[in-house]
Design a protein around this motif. Sequence first.
Motif, PDB file in Angstrom:
ATOM      1  N   SER A 112       0.736  -1.323  -0.032  1.00  0.00           N
ATOM      2  CA  SER A 112       0.238   0.042   0.039  1.00  0.00           C
ATOM      3  C   SER A 112       0.955   1.267  -0.008  1.00  0.00           C
ATOM      4  N   ARG A 113       1.975   1.359   0.884  1.00  0.00           N
ATOM      5  CA  ARG A 113       2.829   2.436   0.865  1.00  0.00           C
ATOM      6  C   ARG A 113       3.498   2.517  -0.446  1.00  0.00           C
ATOM      7  N   LEU A 114       3.907   1.514  -1.333  1.00  0.00           N
ATOM      8  CA  LEU A 114       4.485   1.563  -2.604  1.00  0.00           C
ATOM      9  C   LEU A 114       3.519   2.267  -3.538  1.00  0.00           C
ATOM     10  N   SER A 115       2.034   1.744  -3.596  1.00  0.00           N
ATOM     11  CA  SER A 115       1.133   2.236  -4.205  1.00  0.00           C
ATOM     12  C   SER A 115       0.797   3.585  -4.106  1.00  0.00           C
ATOM     13  N   ASN A 116       0.801   4.237  -2.931  1.00  0.00           N
ATOM     14  CA  ASN A 116       0.850   5.449  -2.601  1.00  0.00           C
ATOM     15  C   ASN A 116       1.712   6.400  -3.120  1.00  0.00           C
ATOM     16  N   MET A 117       3.079   5.841  -3.117  1.00  0.00           N
ATOM     17  CA  MET A 117       4.241   6.629  -3.532  1.00  0.00           C
ATOM     18  C   MET A 117       4.210   6.499  -5.233  1.00  0.00           C
ATOM     19  N   LEU A 118       3.356   5.801  -5.662  1.00  0.00           N
ATOM     20  CA  LEU A 118       3.493   5.798  -7.164  1.00  0.00           C
ATOM     21  C   LEU A 118       2.111   6.657  -7.623  1.00  0.00           C
ATOM     22  N   LEU A 119       1.291   6.794  -6.753  1.00  0.00           N
ATOM     23  CA  LEU A 119      -0.080   7.405  -7.308  1.00  0.00           C
ATOM     24  C   LEU A 119       0.122   8.928  -7.886  1.00  0.00           C
ATOM     25  N   PRO A 120       1.017   9.688  -7.113  1.00  0.00           N
ATOM     26  CA  PRO A 120       1.105  10.972  -7.611  1.00  0.00           C
ATOM     27  C   PRO A 120       1.723  11.029  -9.181  1.00  0.00           C
ATOM     28  N   VAL A 121       2.873  10.193  -9.325  1.00  0.00           N
ATOM     29  CA  VAL A 121       3.469  10.103 -10.683  1.00  0.00           C
ATOM     30  C   VAL A 121       2.324   9.333 -11.820  1.00  0.00           C
ATOM     31  N   VAL A 122       1.849   8.499 -11.416  1.00  0.00           N
ATOM     32  CA  VAL A 122       1.087   7.593 -12.204  1.00  0.00           C
ATOM     33  C   VAL A 122      -0.315   7.953 -12.394  1.00  0.00           C
ATOM     34  N   THR A 123      -0.814   9.071 -11.471  1.00  0.00           N
ATOM     35  CA  THR A 123      -2.339   9.210 -11.634  1.00  0.00           C
ATOM     36  C   THR A 123      -2.245  10.744 -11.623  1.00  0.00           C
ATOM     37  N   HIS A 124      -2.027  11.525 -10.447  1.00  0.00           N
ATOM     38  CA  HIS A 124      -2.279  12.545 -10.355  1.00  0.00           C
ATOM     39  C   HIS A 124      -1.628  13.638 -11.500  1.00  0.00           C
ATOM     40  N   SER A 125      -0.406  13.661 -11.727  1.00  0.00           N
ATOM     41  CA  SER A 125       0.515  14.155 -12.845  1.00  0.00           C
ATOM     42  C   SER A 125      -0.357  14.124 -14.148  1.00  0.00           C
ATOM     43  N   PRO A 126      -0.488  13.182 -14.581  1.00  0.00           N
ATOM     44  CA  PRO A 126      -1.201  12.761 -15.894  1.00  0.00           C
ATOM     45  C   PRO A 126      -2.593  13.499 -15.903  1.00  0.00           C
TER      46      PRO A 126
ATOM     47  N   ALA B 220     -13.591  15.832 -14.299  1.00  0.00           N
ATOM     48  CA  ALA B 220     -14.226  14.521 -14.345  1.00  0.00           C
ATOM     49  C   ALA B 220     -13.848  13.915 -15.712  1.00  0.00           C
ATOM     50  N   ARG B 221     -14.038  14.308 -16.696  1.00  0.00           N
ATOM     51  CA  ARG B 221     -13.618  13.586 -18.008  1.00  0.00           C
ATOM     52  C   ARG B 221     -12.053  13.157 -18.127  1.00  0.00           C
ATOM     53  N   ALA B 222     -11.180  14.134 -17.761  1.00  0.00           N
ATOM     54  CA  ALA B 222      -9.914  13.842 -17.708  1.00  0.00           C
ATOM     55  C   ALA B 222      -9.360  12.320 -16.872  1.00  0.00           C
ATOM     56  N   ALA B 223     -10.070  12.562 -15.855  1.00  0.00           N
ATOM     57  CA  ALA B 223      -9.725  11.501 -14.415  1.00  0.00           C
ATOM     58  C   ALA B 223     -10.352  10.068 -15.353  1.00  0.00           C
ATOM     59  N   LEU B 224     -11.430  10.280 -16.095  1.00  0.00           N
ATOM     60  CA  LEU B 224     -12.103   8.896 -16.789  1.00  0.00           C
ATOM     61  C   LEU B 224     -11.237   8.619 -17.895  1.00  0.00           C
ATOM     62  N   VAL B 225     -10.426   9.383 -18.517  1.00  0.00           N
ATOM     63  CA  VAL B 225      -9.786   9.104 -19.858  1.00  0.00           C
ATOM     64  C   VAL B 225      -8.531   8.491 -19.196  1.00  0.00           C
ATOM     65  N   HIS B 226      -8.088   9.091 -18.392  1.00  0.00           N
ATOM     66  CA  HIS B 226      -6.787   8.507 -17.863  1.00  0.00           C
ATOM     67  C   HIS B 226      -7.046   6.983 -17.220  1.00  0.00           C
ATOM     68  N   ALA B 227      -7.921   6.909 -16.595  1.00  0.00           N
ATOM     69  CA  ALA B 227      -8.247   5.576 -15.826  1.00  0.00           C
ATOM     70  C   ALA B 227      -8.516   4.472 -17.053  1.00  0.00           C
ATOM     71  N   SER B 228      -9.268   4.937 -18.083  1.00  0.00           N
ATOM     72  CA  SER B 228      -9.195   3.781 -19.149  1.00  0.00           C
ATOM     73  C   SER B 228      -7.963   3.648 -19.959  1.00  0.00           C
ATOM     74  N   LEU B 229      -7.190   4.789 -20.080  1.00  0.00           N
ATOM     75  CA  LEU B 229      -5.912   4.337 -20.894  1.00  0.00           C
ATOM     76  C   LEU B 229      -4.917   3.550 -19.886  1.00  0.00           C
ATOM     77  N   LEU B 230      -5.011   3.876 -18.476  1.00  0.00           N
ATOM     78  CA  LEU B 230      -3.971   2.979 -17.702  1.00  0.00           C
ATOM     79  C   LEU B 230      -4.428   1.633 -17.747  1.00  0.00           C
ATOM     80  N   SER B 231      -5.849   1.319 -17.735  1.00  0.00           N
ATOM     81  CA  SER B 231      -6.495  -0.156 -17.751  1.00  0.00           C
ATOM     82  C   SER B 231      -5.983  -0.976 -19.002  1.00  0.00           C
ATOM     83  N   VAL B 232      -5.883  -0.149 -19.932  1.00  0.00           N
ATOM     84  CA  VAL B 232      -5.482  -0.942 -21.368  1.00  0.00           C
ATOM     85  C   VAL B 232      -3.708  -1.066 -21.145  1.00  0.00           C
ATOM     86  N   LEU B 233      -2.941  -0.077 -20.615  1.00  0.00           N
ATOM     87  CA  LEU B 233      -1.701  -0.306 -20.679  1.00  0.00           C
ATOM     88  C   LEU B 233      -1.404  -1.334 -19.620  1.00  0.00           C
ATOM     89  N   LEU B 234      -2.120  -1.545 -18.791  1.00  0.00           N
ATOM     90  CA  LEU B 234      -1.935  -2.682 -17.443  1.00  0.00           C
ATOM     91  C   LEU B 234      -2.193  -3.865 -18.169  1.00  0.00           C
TER      92      LEU B 234
END
Length: 330
Positions: A134-148, A161-175
């Motif tokens: 969980s700590r590792l996930s919290n450290m990655l969250l600003p880089v992987v989520t907040h900044s994009p 709201a649309r930016a967060a939805l688009v980012h989550a969709s692209l991240l799901s495809v990448l993962l």
Amino acid sequence: MARQMSSLRLSIRANAFTCLAVCYLLFVLLGGAVFSVVEEPLEREMRAEVEELRRSFLRGHPCVEEGELSELLGRVLAADAEQGRLDFASSLYFVIVTLTTMGSDSYTPKSDDGKLFCIFYCALGIPSTLFLLSRLSNMLLPVVTHSPVQRLHTHWALPYARAALVHASLLSVLLLLLLFFLPALLVCMVEPDWSFVDALFFCFVTLSTVGEGGASLGESWGPLAKDTLKLLTTCYLLVGLVLILTFRDTVLQVPQVSVAMRLFSGSDRAQLDGVHLSELTLSEDNCAEEPQYSQSVCTISSAPFQLMSPCSDLQGPKTSTLENTRPSQL
């Protein structure tokens, strides 16, 4: 001495996560060493029992050639040793898959001491593993989520709201590509007998920590290749779990998902969780008539102070002046 202890505490606080990671690594190495030491005497005893059974069988069946029987038992014991022996590398693999709650179909402690140690070790190690991930996930969250998301919101002029939805969709495809499809292709390359569905299923059950799926990768490989496979599988499992936790937090921060979560989380949580401060207003119905001090009570002054109602902004000023109040009486 006190100054050294104080500086040590400050250093630990400044490098808290590094200390946590080092302690967890030592904890895993300790578990692997203990399992390998505890299980080794029982394995030697079991091999001695098998050897005694072989001799008894040869004495009772003189028509059986000793060379052929020894070759057969040698192959059986070698296969069983590769499946169940707990050397240091196998012990480390067993520790990681146990602490991540995936479990192992091939490596289990056989002695009573090993089983008791596994109980207490996992009782401490599983919460520690979840906390570290969980700590590792919290450290990655600003880089992987907040900044994009912020970049999509500011540079591409998308609503948040649309930016967060688009980012989550692209991240799901990448993962999906990085954690499932590409590893499945690699598994198909190293195991020609496996189909793509078998490899994809192996990747899924590994990252979902539900077990090994009844299929063991690299059964016909040599000892060195198997040890390398255990190391790669361990790294794949840990990195994959961290990325999955990061993706979960990313999805939960999408406003549409937050609204749905508040809807199904009960009335109290739906009213309070995720509400912006601007949405919290003071109504006259819920306003208490208890007075509040407009000045600090501990102010040492002979000047009078005023009592104000919390509803003064809604119902007009309601003040009362206390005269002749001495600081000694406050």
